[in-house]
Design a protein around this motif. Structure first.
Motif, PDB file in Angstrom:
ATOM      1  N   ILE A  55       1.075  -0.701  -0.068  1.00  0.00           N
ATOM      2  CA  ILE A  55       0.178  -0.057   0.088  1.00  0.00           C
ATOM      3  C   ILE A  55       0.660   0.883  -0.283  1.00  0.00           C
ATOM      4  O   ILE A  55       0.848   2.248  -0.381  1.00  0.00           O
ATOM      5  CB  ILE A  55      -0.767  -0.124   1.634  1.00  0.00           C
ATOM      6  N   MET A  67       1.368 -14.748  -1.012  1.00  0.00           N
ATOM      7  CA  MET A  67       0.469 -15.897  -1.237  1.00  0.00           C
ATOM      8  C   MET A  67       1.400 -16.958  -0.830  1.00  0.00           C
ATOM      9  O   MET A  67       1.018 -18.270   0.206  1.00  0.00           O
ATOM     10  CB  MET A  67       0.192 -15.346  -2.999  1.00  0.00           C
TER      11      MET A  67
ATOM     12  N   MET B  49      -4.977  -7.826   3.823  1.00  0.00           N
ATOM     13  CA  MET B  49      -5.140  -7.466   2.773  1.00  0.00           C
ATOM     14  C   MET B  49      -6.805  -7.110   2.635  1.00  0.00           C
ATOM     15  O   MET B  49      -6.421  -7.179   1.143  1.00  0.00           O
ATOM     16  CB  MET B  49      -5.140  -9.373   2.910  1.00  0.00           C
ATOM     17  N   GLY B  51      -7.320  -4.247   3.175  1.00  0.00           N
ATOM     18  CA  GLY B  51      -7.194  -3.111   2.771  1.00  0.00           C
ATOM     19  C   GLY B  51      -6.507  -3.067   1.704  1.00  0.00           C
ATOM     20  O   GLY B  51      -6.878  -1.714   1.612  1.00  0.00           O
ATOM     21  N   VAL B  52      -6.118  -3.585   1.315  1.00  0.00           N
ATOM     22  CA  VAL B  52      -4.904  -4.036   0.018  1.00  0.00           C
ATOM     23  C   VAL B  52      -6.432  -3.926  -1.500  1.00  0.00           C
ATOM     24  O   VAL B  52      -6.011  -3.113  -2.092  1.00  0.00           O
ATOM     25  CB  VAL B  52      -3.959  -4.982  -0.212  1.00  0.00           C
ATOM     26  N   TYR B  55      -7.556  -0.626  -1.304  1.00  0.00           N
ATOM     27  CA  TYR B  55      -6.942   1.092  -1.631  1.00  0.00           C
ATOM     28  C   TYR B  55      -6.873   1.116  -2.946  1.00  0.00           C
ATOM     29  O   TYR B  55      -6.863   1.391  -3.451  1.00  0.00           O
ATOM     30  CB  TYR B  55      -5.113   0.740  -0.508  1.00  0.00           C
ATOM     31  N   PHE B  56      -6.228  -0.645  -3.467  1.00  0.00           N
ATOM     32  CA  PHE B  56      -6.639  -0.528  -5.195  1.00  0.00           C
ATOM     33  C   PHE B  56      -7.495  -0.473  -5.962  1.00  0.00           C
ATOM     34  O   PHE B  56      -7.476  -0.353  -6.609  1.00  0.00           O
ATOM     35  CB  PHE B  56      -5.021  -1.594  -5.693  1.00  0.00           C
ATOM     36  N   VAL B  61      -5.517  -7.372  -8.334  1.00  0.00           N
ATOM     37  CA  VAL B  61      -5.142  -7.276  -7.335  1.00  0.00           C
ATOM     38  C   VAL B  61      -6.358  -7.639  -6.214  1.00  0.00           C
ATOM     39  O   VAL B  61      -5.960  -8.257  -5.271  1.00  0.00           O
ATOM     40  CB  VAL B  61      -5.076  -5.080  -6.366  1.00  0.00           C
ATOM     41  N   ARG B  64      -5.765 -11.565  -5.920  1.00  0.00           N
ATOM     42  CA  ARG B  64      -5.215 -12.072  -5.343  1.00  0.00           C
ATOM     43  C   ARG B  64      -4.391 -11.671  -4.483  1.00  0.00           C
ATOM     44  O   ARG B  64      -4.815 -12.396  -3.667  1.00  0.00           O
ATOM     45  CB  ARG B  64      -3.624 -11.145  -6.148  1.00  0.00           C
ATOM     46  N   ALA B  67      -7.030 -14.449  -2.754  1.00  0.00           N
ATOM     47  CA  ALA B  67      -6.819 -15.580  -3.088  1.00  0.00           C
ATOM     48  C   ALA B  67      -5.749 -15.653  -1.727  1.00  0.00           C
ATOM     49  O   ALA B  67      -5.549 -16.734  -0.940  1.00  0.00           O
ATOM     50  CB  ALA B  67      -6.088 -15.845  -4.326  1.00  0.00           C
ATOM     51  N   VAL B  68      -4.421 -14.670  -0.901  1.00  0.00           N
ATOM     52  CA  VAL B  68      -4.186 -14.704  -0.021  1.00  0.00           C
ATOM     53  C   VAL B  68      -4.672 -15.241   1.127  1.00  0.00           C
ATOM     54  O   VAL B  68      -4.362 -16.069   1.861  1.00  0.00           O
ATOM     55  CB  VAL B  68      -3.314 -13.221  -0.124  1.00  0.00           C
TER      56      VAL B  68
END
Lengths: 93, 131
Positions: A55, A67, B49, B51-52, B55-56, B61, B64, B67-68
């Protein structure tokens, strides 16, 4: 904008505190399974650090690293468990 | 607005990570430590995650990040179960104030099979035909 930078720094600080506590248990842990638990938590913390870094820097390919790290931590934990079960510390035979 | 929710998810996730590490240090027992780190740690990493993904807001993104989170939710309980099982086999002592150890005496350490005791307590609302 200012709040967002504070949030990034605060999450980094919180993760660092958690990492220190995890390393303290890794150093202290009376038995090997306790240390394996600490290592697994440290892997989760590294995933959190990767999230904050993605971020704050905008480099999205690092999500793939998170991952792979999740899967590798799982493999490490299962490997330690197999090692313990198949005669690590136990006088089985 | 996106930045507000991203920061919120990051800070809350990191706070759950601190809770997990605190439980790892403070809990007196291997299963309690597993209980603390697995649940709170996965929740913290999953929130970060999320949050990621917030954000994008991008398709790749988000995929993924999901997936994480999926890998974390799939692998963490299995790993915790394996470690707890191995710890019980090796003979890691439980907390001295533990009330019950259900597996004690019922477990064959050589063959790794679980046997039910002969005087199994039957629940009240079940008849003997189902035994």
């Amino acid at each position: 904008m200012q709040m967002f930078d504070i949030a990034i720094i605060a999450s980094n600080v919180l993760l660092s505190i958690a990492l220190l506590l995890g390393f303290w248990r890794l150093y202290l842990g009376p038995t090997l399974p306790d240390r394996v638990v600490a290592l697994e938590l440290i892997a989760s913390l590294t995933i959190g650090f990767i999230a904050v870094y993605v971020i704050s820097s905008g480099r999205t390919p690092f999500i793939d690293v998170a991952m792979v790290l999740a899967l590798t931590a799982f493999l490490a934990a299962v490997g330690f468990a197999r090692y313990l079960e198949k005669g690590g510390h136990r006088d089985d035979d | 607005m996106t930045e507000f929710f991203t920061g919120l998810f990051l800070v809350v996730g990191a706070a759950f990570m601190v809770v997990a590490a605190l439980g790892l240090v403070r809990m007196p027992d291997l299963p309690m430590r597993l209980h603390a780190t697995t649940k709170a740690g996965v929740l913290g990493a999953g929130l970060m995650m999320v949050g990621v993904a917030v954000y994008f807001g991008d398709g790749g993104v988000t995929t993924r990040a999901v997936a994480v989170i999926g890998f974390l939710l799939l692998t963490a309980p299995v790993a915790a179960h394996a470690i707890g099982r191995a710890g019980y086999f090796v003979g890691v002592p439980l907390w001295e104030h533990s009330k019950t150890d259900e597996l004690k005496g019922r477990y064959d350490e050589k063959t790794h099979t679980l046997s039910s005791p002969p005087e199994m307590h039957e629940p009240e609302d079940r008849d003997d035909a189902s035994r």
